[in-house]
Design an enzyme around this catalytic site. Structure first.
Site, PDB file in Angstrom:
ATOM      1  N   CYS A 115     -40.640  55.655 -31.305  1.00  0.00           N
ATOM      2  CA  CYS A 115     -39.853  56.468 -30.374  1.00  0.00           C
ATOM      3  C   CYS A 115     -40.461  56.421 -28.977  1.00  0.00           C
ATOM      4  O   CYS A 115     -41.659  56.698 -28.805  1.00  0.00           O
ATOM      5  CB  CYS A 115     -39.792  57.909 -30.874  1.00  0.00           C
ATOM      6  SG  CYS A 115     -38.940  59.027 -29.741  1.00  0.00           S
ATOM      7  N   CYS A 141     -41.688  65.157 -27.935  1.00  0.00           N
ATOM      8  CA  CYS A 141     -40.899  65.792 -29.003  1.00  0.00           C
ATOM      9  C   CYS A 141     -41.722  66.866 -29.689  1.00  0.00           C
ATOM     10  O   CYS A 141     -42.865  66.629 -30.097  1.00  0.00           O
ATOM     11  CB  CYS A 141     -40.470  64.724 -30.010  1.00  0.00           C
ATOM     12  SG  CYS A 141     -39.603  65.369 -31.456  1.00  0.00           S
ATOM     13  N   TYR A 195     -15.820  69.200 -28.779  1.00  0.00           N
ATOM     14  CA  TYR A 195     -16.506  67.910 -28.622  1.00  0.00           C
ATOM     15  C   TYR A 195     -15.592  66.877 -27.972  1.00  0.00           C
ATOM     16  O   TYR A 195     -15.963  66.233 -26.982  1.00  0.00           O
ATOM     17  CB  TYR A 195     -17.006  67.358 -29.967  1.00  0.00           C
ATOM     18  CG  TYR A 195     -17.321  65.885 -29.842  1.00  0.00           C
ATOM     19  CD1 TYR A 195     -18.509  65.470 -29.252  1.00  0.00           C
ATOM     20  CD2 TYR A 195     -16.392  64.916 -30.230  1.00  0.00           C
ATOM     21  CE1 TYR A 195     -18.782  64.122 -29.059  1.00  0.00           C
ATOM     22  CE2 TYR A 195     -16.660  63.569 -30.044  1.00  0.00           C
ATOM     23  CZ  TYR A 195     -17.853  63.177 -29.460  1.00  0.00           C
ATOM     24  OH  TYR A 195     -18.105  61.855 -29.248  1.00  0.00           O
ATOM     25  N   ASP A 216     -22.395  65.620 -30.165  1.00  0.00           N
ATOM     26  CA  ASP A 216     -21.926  65.118 -31.456  1.00  0.00           C
ATOM     27  C   ASP A 216     -23.069  65.261 -32.449  1.00  0.00           C
ATOM     28  O   ASP A 216     -24.086  65.919 -32.169  1.00  0.00           O
ATOM     29  CB  ASP A 216     -21.443  63.668 -31.332  1.00  0.00           C
ATOM     30  CG  ASP A 216     -22.587  62.684 -31.173  1.00  0.00           C
ATOM     31  OD1 ASP A 216     -23.697  63.098 -30.785  1.00  0.00           O
ATOM     32  OD2 ASP A 216     -22.384  61.482 -31.454  1.00  0.00           O
ATOM     33  N   CYS A 268     -40.010  57.542 -35.746  1.00  0.00           N
ATOM     34  CA  CYS A 268     -40.876  58.321 -34.847  1.00  0.00           C
ATOM     35  C   CYS A 268     -42.003  57.463 -34.266  1.00  0.00           C
ATOM     36  O   CYS A 268     -42.407  57.661 -33.117  1.00  0.00           O
ATOM     37  CB  CYS A 268     -41.451  59.520 -35.586  1.00  0.00           C
ATOM     38  SG  CYS A 268     -40.206  60.721 -36.126  1.00  0.00           S
ATOM     39  N   GLU A 301     -11.996  58.299 -29.339  1.00  0.00           N
ATOM     40  CA  GLU A 301     -12.667  59.501 -29.822  1.00  0.00           C
ATOM     41  C   GLU A 301     -11.969  60.071 -31.061  1.00  0.00           C
ATOM     42  O   GLU A 301     -12.619  60.601 -31.963  1.00  0.00           O
ATOM     43  CB  GLU A 301     -12.736  60.550 -28.719  1.00  0.00           C
ATOM     44  CG  GLU A 301     -13.719  60.211 -27.610  1.00  0.00           C
ATOM     45  CD  GLU A 301     -15.145  60.054 -28.107  1.00  0.00           C
ATOM     46  OE1 GLU A 301     -15.526  60.737 -29.086  1.00  0.00           O
ATOM     47  OE2 GLU A 301     -15.885  59.245 -27.523  1.00  0.00           O
TER      48      GLU A 301
END
Length: 293
Positions: free
Chosen positions: A204, A210, A128, A146, A201, A45
């Protein structure tokens, strides 16, 4: 029964039910996903902060081969940690990682804590990273926000989100007992489908759920955890700092070499650069020669 996203904390069950199997099918084979060792998670990380995955992969295992435990890193030289950081940038993170290891040994008996408050006391660990360690090392049911997750949540919600709201929403969306798999799915979805530029999109798997669907102004712009991109690197202060550290990885040098090393003619700019590296405790001057600390 599907719940509509009528409030910041409501959860769309349809998205969860689709994205969980999607995540398993499309999960990237990344080395830090093969472990639950808190030290290995902290290393990955820290390396991944503002650095692309492809650059981290070869460095991650090399680093752990040299420092397989938090104790070994704490006992090692900071200069060696910085040398192993070559190619990852933002060398202050290497210094923080070394200090984190020393603090874990001194304050927590060589055991990386998994409570949020304790994690946040460690050098270089922010909200985070702390939650990422909780999820990826201990599979705690908390949300990890994130840049990918922040962007996805804003688009699904159809509006920009504040930091606190984004975190609460991320927490609420975690399927109980499945935080690790859910978070990996979100990361991969944000990287491969709901990307910053040119989101797919049309392909998706949850487009119908969405609220943005690629139409109009992108609600992720300026939303929590999303980034506006880094400033130009060529000729920047960051580049000069990087050149100094790169040179010092190989050998010490005197003040007479600074213009050649940094590529700058400005004495003030060079002095500011060296002072900043000294302030960050990455370098030091001994007997007129610069070296890594």
């Amino acid at each position: 029964m599907m719940m509509a996203m009528s409030s910041p904390l409501s959860v769309n069950v349809a998205i969860v039910s689709v994205l969980m199997p999607w995540g398993i099918e499309h999960r990237r084979d990344l080395p830090w996903r093969q472990t639950r060792d808190p030290w290995a998670i902290v290393v990955s990380e820290t390396m991944l902060q503002q650095t692309q995955v492809d650059r981290v992969i070869p460095k991650y295992q090399t680093f752990l081969d040299r420092f397989p435990t938090v104790e070994s890193c704490a006992a090692g030289d900071q200069a060696e940690v910085v040398r192993l950081w070559a190619g990852l940038g933002y060398n202050r993170r290497a210094v923080n990682l070394h200090r984190l290891a020393q603090q874990v040994v001194a304050k927590f008996g060589s055991v990386i804590p998994l409570g949020l408050e304790d994690l946040l006391t460690l050098p270089g660990v922010g909200p985070y990273t702390a939650r990422a360690v909780q999820v990826f090392a201990d599979e705690q049911d908390v949300g990890v926000v994130d840049t990918n997750v922040g962007r996805v949540l804003a688009r699904w919600s159809g509006r920009s989100l504040g930091s606190s709201e984004a975190q609460q929403l991320a927490d609420a969306w975690v399927p109980r007992g499945q935080a690790w798999a859910w978070t990996q799915a979100l990361f991969d979805f944000g990287s491969a489908v709901c990307s910053k530029r040119n989101p797919a999109c049309a392909d998706c798997p949850v487009a119908s759920e969405c609220k943005w669907q690629g139409r109009g102004e992108d609600p992720a712009q300026g939303s929590a955890a999303t980034t506006s991109g880094q400033s130009r690197f060529e000729g920047s202060f960051r580049q000069g700092r990087g050149r100094v550290i790169s040179a010092l990885r190989d050998e010490e040098f005197s003040a007479a070499n600074l213009s050649q090393v940094t590529g700058w003619d400005s004495a003030k700019r060079i002095d500011d650069c060296m002072r900043s590296l000294e302030k960050d405790e990455i370098i030091e001057q001994v007997n007129g020669r610069w070296r890594l600390r």
